[in-house]
Scaffold this motif. Structure first.
Motif, mmCIF file in Angstrom:
data_model
loop_
_atom_site.group_PDB
_atom_site.id
_atom_site.type_symbol
_atom_site.label_atom_id
_atom_site.label_comp_id
_atom_site.label_asym_id
_atom_site.label_seq_id
_atom_site.Cartn_x
_atom_site.Cartn_y
_atom_site.Cartn_z
ATOM 1 N N LEU A 473 0.854 -1.184 0.000
ATOM 2 C CA LEU A 473 0.000 0.000 0.000
ATOM 3 C C LEU A 473 0.891 1.236 0.000
ATOM 4 O O LEU A 473 1.719 1.409 0.886
ATOM 5 C CB LEU A 473 -0.897 -0.009 1.239
ATOM 6 C CG LEU A 473 -1.722 1.254 1.510
ATOM 7 C CD1 LEU A 473 -2.732 1.491 0.389
ATOM 8 C CD2 LEU A 473 -2.417 1.161 2.861
ATOM 9 N N THR A 474 0.728 2.086 -1.012
ATOM 10 C CA THR A 474 1.510 3.315 -1.111
ATOM 11 C C THR A 474 0.585 4.513 -0.976
ATOM 12 O O THR A 474 -0.377 4.651 -1.728
ATOM 13 C CB THR A 474 2.260 3.398 -2.453
ATOM 14 O OG1 THR A 474 3.151 2.283 -2.561
ATOM 15 C CG2 THR A 474 3.074 4.686 -2.535
ATOM 16 N N ILE A 475 0.880 5.368 -0.001
ATOM 17 C CA ILE A 475 0.109 6.586 0.238
ATOM 18 C C ILE A 475 1.044 7.759 -0.001
ATOM 19 O O ILE A 475 2.033 7.934 0.707
ATOM 20 C CB ILE A 475 -0.459 6.604 1.667
ATOM 21 C CG1 ILE A 475 -1.382 5.395 1.873
ATOM 22 C CG2 ILE A 475 -1.216 7.898 1.930
ATOM 23 C CD1 ILE A 475 -1.935 5.266 3.262
ATOM 24 N N GLU A 476 0.751 8.529 -1.049
ATOM 25 C CA GLU A 476 1.675 9.570 -1.497
ATOM 26 C C GLU A 476 1.279 10.941 -0.963
ATOM 27 O O GLU A 476 0.118 11.195 -0.627
ATOM 28 C CB GLU A 476 1.722 9.594 -3.031
ATOM 29 C CG GLU A 476 2.178 8.263 -3.635
ATOM 30 C CD GLU A 476 2.113 8.256 -5.157
ATOM 31 O OE1 GLU A 476 1.703 9.290 -5.719
ATOM 32 O OE2 GLU A 476 2.462 7.243 -5.757
ATOM 33 N N ASN A 480 -2.539 10.842 -3.811
ATOM 34 C CA ASN A 480 -2.834 9.610 -4.537
ATOM 35 C C ASN A 480 -2.433 8.391 -3.706
ATOM 36 O O ASN A 480 -1.572 8.474 -2.835
ATOM 37 C CB ASN A 480 -2.086 9.584 -5.879
ATOM 38 C CG ASN A 480 -2.601 10.644 -6.836
ATOM 39 O OD1 ASN A 480 -3.799 10.728 -7.096
ATOM 40 N ND2 ASN A 480 -1.706 11.476 -7.353
ATOM 41 N N PHE A 481 -3.068 7.256 -3.981
ATOM 42 C CA PHE A 481 -2.700 6.002 -3.324
ATOM 43 C C PHE A 481 -2.771 4.873 -4.334
ATOM 44 O O PHE A 481 -3.419 4.971 -5.390
ATOM 45 C CB PHE A 481 -3.640 5.698 -2.144
ATOM 46 C CG PHE A 481 -4.896 4.981 -2.543
ATOM 47 C CD1 PHE A 481 -4.970 3.596 -2.501
ATOM 48 C CD2 PHE A 481 -6.001 5.692 -2.997
ATOM 49 C CE1 PHE A 481 -6.124 2.931 -2.889
ATOM 50 C CE2 PHE A 481 -7.160 5.037 -3.388
ATOM 51 C CZ PHE A 481 -7.224 3.653 -3.338
ATOM 52 N N SER A 482 -2.096 3.776 -4.022
ATOM 53 C CA SER A 482 -2.215 2.549 -4.817
ATOM 54 C C SER A 482 -2.030 1.368 -3.879
ATOM 55 O O SER A 482 -1.328 1.466 -2.870
ATOM 56 C CB SER A 482 -1.169 2.499 -5.946
ATOM 57 O OG SER A 482 0.132 2.422 -5.417
ATOM 58 N N ILE A 496 -5.283 -1.610 -7.370
ATOM 59 C CA ILE A 496 -6.317 -0.597 -7.277
ATOM 60 C C ILE A 496 -5.625 0.706 -6.937
ATOM 61 O O ILE A 496 -4.574 0.725 -6.284
ATOM 62 C CB ILE A 496 -7.387 -0.929 -6.220
ATOM 63 C CG1 ILE A 496 -6.765 -1.065 -4.824
ATOM 64 C CG2 ILE A 496 -8.161 -2.166 -6.575
ATOM 65 C CD1 ILE A 496 -7.789 -1.189 -3.731
ATOM 66 N N SER A 497 -6.182 1.819 -7.382
ATOM 67 C CA SER A 497 -5.559 3.113 -7.135
ATOM 68 C C SER A 497 -6.614 4.203 -7.176
ATOM 69 O O SER A 497 -7.757 3.978 -7.582
ATOM 70 C CB SER A 497 -4.461 3.395 -8.169
ATOM 71 O OG SER A 497 -5.003 3.417 -9.476
ATOM 72 N N GLY A 498 -6.209 5.390 -6.754
ATOM 73 C CA GLY A 498 -7.114 6.526 -6.746
ATOM 74 C C GLY A 498 -6.561 7.627 -5.874
ATOM 75 O O GLY A 498 -5.345 7.800 -5.763
ATOM 76 N N THR A 499 -7.468 8.353 -5.238
ATOM 77 C CA THR A 499 -7.061 9.432 -4.356
ATOM 78 C C THR A 499 -7.536 9.126 -2.933
ATOM 79 O O THR A 499 -8.359 8.229 -2.723
ATOM 80 C CB THR A 499 -7.643 10.773 -4.811
ATOM 81 O OG1 THR A 499 -9.072 10.680 -4.844
ATOM 82 C CG2 THR A 499 -7.123 11.150 -6.189
ATOM 83 N N TYR A 500 -7.012 9.865 -1.981
ATOM 84 C CA TYR A 500 -7.376 9.633 -0.587
ATOM 85 C C TYR A 500 -7.417 10.959 0.167
ATOM 86 O O TYR A 500 -6.898 11.983 -0.285
ATOM 87 C CB TYR A 500 -6.379 8.697 0.095
ATOM 88 C CG TYR A 500 -5.080 9.388 0.438
ATOM 89 C CD1 TYR A 500 -4.891 9.965 1.693
ATOM 90 C CD2 TYR A 500 -4.058 9.504 -0.498
ATOM 91 C CE1 TYR A 500 -3.712 10.632 1.996
ATOM 92 C CE2 TYR A 500 -2.881 10.168 -0.198
ATOM 93 C CZ TYR A 500 -2.721 10.728 1.053
ATOM 94 O OH TYR A 500 -1.568 11.395 1.346
ATOM 95 N N THR A 508 -10.174 8.005 3.860
ATOM 96 C CA THR A 508 -11.164 7.932 2.783
ATOM 97 C C THR A 508 -10.444 7.607 1.480
ATOM 98 O O THR A 508 -9.533 8.340 1.069
ATOM 99 C CB THR A 508 -11.916 9.260 2.641
ATOM 100 O OG1 THR A 508 -12.573 9.566 3.872
ATOM 101 C CG2 THR A 508 -12.955 9.172 1.532
ATOM 102 N N LEU A 509 -10.821 6.508 0.841
ATOM 103 C CA LEU A 509 -10.220 6.077 -0.419
ATOM 104 C C LEU A 509 -11.234 6.233 -1.548
ATOM 105 O O LEU A 509 -12.335 5.671 -1.484
ATOM 106 C CB LEU A 509 -9.771 4.619 -0.313
ATOM 107 C CG LEU A 509 -8.735 4.295 0.768
ATOM 108 C CD1 LEU A 509 -8.479 2.793 0.805
ATOM 109 C CD2 LEU A 509 -7.451 5.056 0.538
#
Length: 555
Positions: A473-476, A480-482, A496-500, A508-509
């Protein structure tokens, strides 16, 4: 069982959301949650209750009477003795109820350093303080001027501070006479320089000569020595027949005087940080720490000095050994830790040979206390699939466990045995779950940090592995996250990826497709553990009011 993986749960949640025609909204990241970025760190200054204070005369005072009565107060430990030094002469002060006093008749006019030190019954120093005054009694002698004429900065670049020279009546005594301070700035240029000490009294046994660069003016206590130099055993003898101005030509090379640590840490056999009490600070020298039996099988010690010129020496001993053993701390080093108390002493020796010793009293729990996970651990949450609340409970008892899941749709119970090795708790009929107990809670599924230093920003590897599969799990920092699932050969399987965004402990993902379309929004509570080295996340749901916690609290 409650073991879960973020990828699987979010994928299942997306299916539910799509089936019910969930209306999704985008929640863009706007800034880090201050609770997550603040590590709450901060060192203890230590010793604030142990004080010795000079109330008369005031720092910088001009004294015109023949005798000087030096007096003050003390607080904290009741001193057994208080030594007051002026012109290198020590007087044992008269101690009263929180007060003390001593009287001197100086030999010469000029600036005088008054040094006061309190001691306990074991002759251990409690506290000390200094001031400088100007003694201008009209009948006092003028004394000699001693010029230290060959002060070298050696290999150092010195661009700030205050340069002082002083004379002592013995090699390790308090300064008898001290020069006025000369401020050093970036524009100061010297291959060698000189400085003068005025109004020095006669002393045929010979004064020892030293120079020092302080961080601030000597009246700005507490002061810090940056560089120091000594003429060693070479002294200067003064008699009434000597000239008014006497030159001392022996070269004195300044050396780095920083004997402090920049960092100090202990890590147990599982890679967890062991908390020091109090929290590490370079000016706090005594610590205690405890570690459990299992994870305390070995401990890694890491320390760095503030100065590159300093050397580190480490010795340790425990209840089962007759003497001390040495350890090389040029890089983190590991020692085997027996049950009981082990003393660890780290000595920092400056280039000037000044020393500070840091001591840790580290206690490893007994084997009888090894299974400190015994007890009942419970969490309550919301099951998105069944649209109902549930209660899940683990009970650990000396190698056996029961697991109970209670909900309206039905109950589930499981039991078996477990074993623990190097921090990994293995249940008899499930995947490995990381054995992370902290602050009275059990976190069966957690992520370990692989990058980043604090807060939720970083890359995290799941500690639950089924058949060698794991997640990253990468939280930038850009919002953004993936989350990528890997198989046992480290091949990426699904992403899976998106924003947080984060707020009040809720993550919140917003999951997006490759084209940027929003596929769904889910919420989960999270908590950072073990000094931000681990991350626990609850089961994600589509309603923020039902956000789940990943921890099981001990009942």
């Amino acid at each position: 069982m409650m073991c879960w993986k973020l990828f699987k749960k979010i994928t299942a949640l997306l299916v539910v959301l799509l089936l019910v025609g969930f209306t999704m909204s985008c929640n863009l990241f706007g800034g880090s949650d201050s609770d997550d970025d603040d590590d709450g760190g901060g060192g203890s200054s230590g010793g604030t209750s142990e004080l010795i204070t000079i109330t008369n005369p005031a720092a910088g005072a001009v004294v015109t009477t023949e005798t000087i009565t030096v007096s003050g107060t003390w607080s904290g430990t009741t001193p057994d003795s208080i030594d007051v030094s002026l012109e290198g002469n020590e007087v044992n002060a008269k101690i009263g109820n929180k007060t003390w006093s001593a009287t001197f008749t100086p030999l010469t006019k000029g600036s005088k350093l008054i040094w006061v030190t309190s001691y306990d019954a074991d002759d251990e120093e409690i506290a000390d303080t200094t001031i400088i005054i100007d003694y201008e009694y009209s009948l006092a002698a003028e004394g000699h001027t001693v010029t230290i004429s060959n002060i070298s900065k050696g290999s150092h670049t010195i661009t700030s501070g205050y340069l002082y020279a002083f004379l002592s009546k013995n090699e390790y005594g308090d300064p008898a006479y001290i020069s006025a301070g000369e401020e050093i700035t970036a524009s100061t240029s010297w291959s060698s320089t000189s400085i003068s000490i005025e109004n020095v009294g006669d002393y045929t046994d010979g004064y020892y000569v030293e120079v020092v660069v302080l961080e601030n003016d000597i009246n700005s206590t507490p002061y810090k020595s940056l560089f120091i130099g000594s003429a060693g055993s070479t002294t200067i003898s003064l008699s009434p027949n000597d000239d008014a101005v006497v030159s001392f030509n022996t070269e004195i090379a300044l050396q780095d005087d920083d004997a402090s640590l920049a960092s100090l840490s202990l890590t147990d056999a599982d890679g967890h940080a062991i908390s020091l009490s109090p929290t590490f600070s370079s000016d706090v020298y005594d610590y205690t720490a405890t570690v459990g039996y299992e994870e305390g099988n070995s401990v890694t010690i890491a320390a760095t000095a503030n100065s590159s010129y300093a050397e580190l020496f480490c010795d340790y001993a425990n209840d089962d050994t007759a003497g001390w053993s040495s350890l090389d701390l040029s890089s983190p080093s590991t020692i085997n830790l027996p049950v009981g108390t082990t003393g660890i002493e780290i000595t920092v020796e400056a280039e000037s040979e000044s020393e500070n010793a840091y001591f840790i009293e580290l206690t490893r729990g007994a084997e009888a206390d090894a299974d400190d996970r015994n007890g009942t651990y419970q969490c309550s949450g919301y099951d998105e699939d069944e649209n109902e609340n549930y209660t899940a409970t683990y009970v650990f008892t000396n190698g056996s466990y029961t697991y109970t899941y209670t909900a309206t749709s039905g109950n589930y119970e499981d039991n078996g045995t477990y074993s623990a090795s190097n921090g990994v708790l293995t249940l008899s009929d499930s995947d490995n779950a990381y054995d992370l107990f902290e602050a009275g809670s059990f976190y069966p599924d957690a992520y370990k940090r692989t990058s980043g230093t604090s807060g939720i920003i970083g890359t995290w590897k799941s500690l639950v592995e089924g058949y060698g599969y794991y997640e990253m799990l990468t939280i930038e920092s850009d919002g953004n996250f993936s989350n990528i699932e890997y198989d046992s050969s480290d091949t990426a399987i699904e992403t899976i990826s998106g924003t947080y965004s984060v707020s009040n402990g809720v993550l919140t993902l917003t999951i997006k497709s490759e084209s940027g379309d929003i596929l769904g929004v889910c919420y989960t509570k999270y908590v950072l553990l073990s000094s931000d080295d681990y991350l626990s996340i609850g089961v994600p749901v589509s309603d923020s009011s039902n956000a789940n916690d990943g921890g099981f609290a001990k009942q």
